[in-house]
Scaffold this motif. Structure first.
Motif, mmCIF file in Angstrom:
data_model
loop_
_atom_site.group_PDB
_atom_site.id
_atom_site.type_symbol
_atom_site.label_atom_id
_atom_site.label_comp_id
_atom_site.label_asym_id
_atom_site.label_seq_id
_atom_site.Cartn_x
_atom_site.Cartn_y
_atom_site.Cartn_z
ATOM 1 N N LEU A 56 2.692 -1.109 -9.636
ATOM 2 C CA LEU A 56 2.075 0.172 -9.286
ATOM 3 C C LEU A 56 0.587 -0.003 -8.997
ATOM 4 O O LEU A 56 0.026 0.671 -8.130
ATOM 5 C CB LEU A 56 2.291 1.160 -10.445
ATOM 6 N N LEU A 57 -0.062 -0.956 -9.676
ATOM 7 C CA LEU A 57 -1.489 -1.203 -9.423
ATOM 8 C C LEU A 57 -1.712 -1.766 -8.015
ATOM 9 O O LEU A 57 -2.795 -1.636 -7.453
ATOM 10 C CB LEU A 57 -2.052 -2.192 -10.459
ATOM 11 N N ARG A 58 -0.679 -2.399 -7.456
ATOM 12 C CA ARG A 58 -0.805 -2.952 -6.107
ATOM 13 C C ARG A 58 -0.403 -1.932 -5.046
ATOM 14 O O ARG A 58 -0.561 -2.183 -3.854
ATOM 15 C CB ARG A 58 0.050 -4.209 -5.966
ATOM 16 N N ALA A 59 0.130 -0.802 -5.481
ATOM 17 C CA ALA A 59 0.577 0.219 -4.523
ATOM 18 C C ALA A 59 -0.604 1.088 -4.105
ATOM 19 O O ALA A 59 -1.673 1.058 -4.714
ATOM 20 C CB ALA A 59 1.672 1.066 -5.148
ATOM 21 N N ALA A 60 -0.395 1.859 -3.058
ATOM 22 C CA ALA A 60 -1.461 2.717 -2.549
ATOM 23 C C ALA A 60 -1.737 3.844 -3.535
ATOM 24 O O ALA A 60 -0.811 4.330 -4.198
ATOM 25 C CB ALA A 60 -1.045 3.296 -1.195
ATOM 26 N N PRO A 61 -3.010 4.272 -3.622
ATOM 27 C CA PRO A 61 -3.313 5.436 -4.456
ATOM 28 C C PRO A 61 -2.419 6.611 -4.071
ATOM 29 O O PRO A 61 -2.158 6.840 -2.888
ATOM 30 C CB PRO A 61 -4.782 5.715 -4.161
ATOM 31 N N GLY A 62 -1.944 7.313 -5.059
ATOM 32 C CA GLY A 62 -1.028 8.426 -4.826
ATOM 33 C C GLY A 62 0.416 8.064 -5.106
ATOM 34 O O GLY A 62 1.256 8.939 -5.303
ATOM 35 N N THR A 63 0.699 6.755 -5.129
ATOM 36 C CA THR A 63 2.066 6.323 -5.448
ATOM 37 C C THR A 63 2.383 6.658 -6.906
ATOM 38 O O THR A 63 1.529 6.498 -7.774
ATOM 39 C CB THR A 63 2.197 4.800 -5.253
ATOM 40 N N SER A 108 -7.383 -3.905 -17.806
ATOM 41 C CA SER A 108 -8.293 -4.820 -18.502
ATOM 42 C C SER A 108 -8.428 -6.131 -17.735
ATOM 43 O O SER A 108 -9.299 -6.936 -18.015
ATOM 44 C CB SER A 108 -7.812 -5.086 -19.935
ATOM 45 N N ILE A 109 -7.517 -6.337 -16.778
ATOM 46 C CA ILE A 109 -7.585 -7.493 -15.874
ATOM 47 C C ILE A 109 -7.528 -6.947 -14.441
ATOM 48 O O ILE A 109 -6.660 -6.132 -14.129
ATOM 49 C CB ILE A 109 -6.375 -8.438 -16.084
ATOM 50 N N ASP A 110 -8.438 -7.408 -13.607
ATOM 51 C CA ASP A 110 -8.414 -6.966 -12.213
ATOM 52 C C ASP A 110 -7.138 -7.492 -11.543
ATOM 53 O O ASP A 110 -6.852 -8.695 -11.583
ATOM 54 C CB ASP A 110 -9.651 -7.500 -11.476
ATOM 55 N N ILE A 111 -6.367 -6.584 -10.955
ATOM 56 C CA ILE A 111 -5.039 -6.954 -10.438
ATOM 57 C C ILE A 111 -5.153 -7.936 -9.270
ATOM 58 O O ILE A 111 -4.279 -8.779 -9.078
ATOM 59 C CB ILE A 111 -4.227 -5.694 -10.040
#
Ligand code: ZN
Ligand code: ZN
Length: 193
Positions: free
Chosen positions: A23-30, A102-105
């Protein structure tokens, strides 16, 4: 609710924990939704659940975080404020919690948490753990006044026996507190009915 339903085998992963790496790699709003069915959860030493926690968790990617929203229902064990009988009080909670990585994806580098020390953090594996927010919300949702029924008669002020079991319970006059006796005399006057 059907109490005799078969027990499904539970997944071994911890409850109310969600891996949000994708989800962190998905577009904002996902967003993603997950059903919640937690049979039991320790809440606090003097606060116990009387029903499973059920509902739904929605996780949404914002520009900088994961926004977790949950609508959950359960029930807690409590004691009637008047007669001290054990009662089950339904509880509904809504949780809105923003969690930062806590870790940059992208880079895999640790994020300095000092800028926002009080915010909920994902762990190093991008797991979001909602146990503590759910515990806190259920603790705060505990009803202030719990009654076993609206017209609970409570306990006898003289001997402590349960007046729901003995509605005609009474004490001989000499046992009665003089202040209560005065009230009884007043009630006995025919004009006061
Ligand atoms: Zn009661
Ligand atoms: Zn009594």
């Amino acid at each position: 609710m059907v109490w005799s339903r078969c027990r499904r085998p539970r997944p071994s992963r911890p409850v109310l924990s969600y891996n949000v790496a994708a989800l962190l790699r998905a577009a904002p709003g996902t967003s993603r939704s997950y059903p919640v069915d937690v049979p039991d959860l320790p809440i606090a030493e003097d606060l116990h659940l009387a029903a499973p926690i059920e509902g739904e968790v929605r996780l949404a990617r914002t520009g900088r975080s994961i926004l977790a929203t949950a609508d959950l229902s359960t029930a807690i064990e409590a004691h009637c404020n008047r007669c001290l009988r054990r009662v089950v009080a339904p509880v509904e909670v809504r949780i809105e919690e923003e969690a930062l990585p806590s870790i940059d994806i992208d880079s895999g580098q640790p994020v300095d948490p000092r800028a926002e020390p009080d915010v909920l953090r994902l762990d190093a594996n991008h797991e979001l753990d909602l146990v503590q927010p759910v515990r806190d919300a259920i603790s705060l949702a505990e009803p202030i006044v719990v009654l076993c029924r609206p017209d609970c008669r409570g306990l006898c002020p003289v001997c402590g026996s349960d007046l729901n079991d003995n509605p005609d319970h009474a004490h001989a006059e000499e046992e009665v507190d003089p202040r209560l006796a005065a009230l009884a005399d007043w009630r006995a006057e025919p004009d006061n009915d």
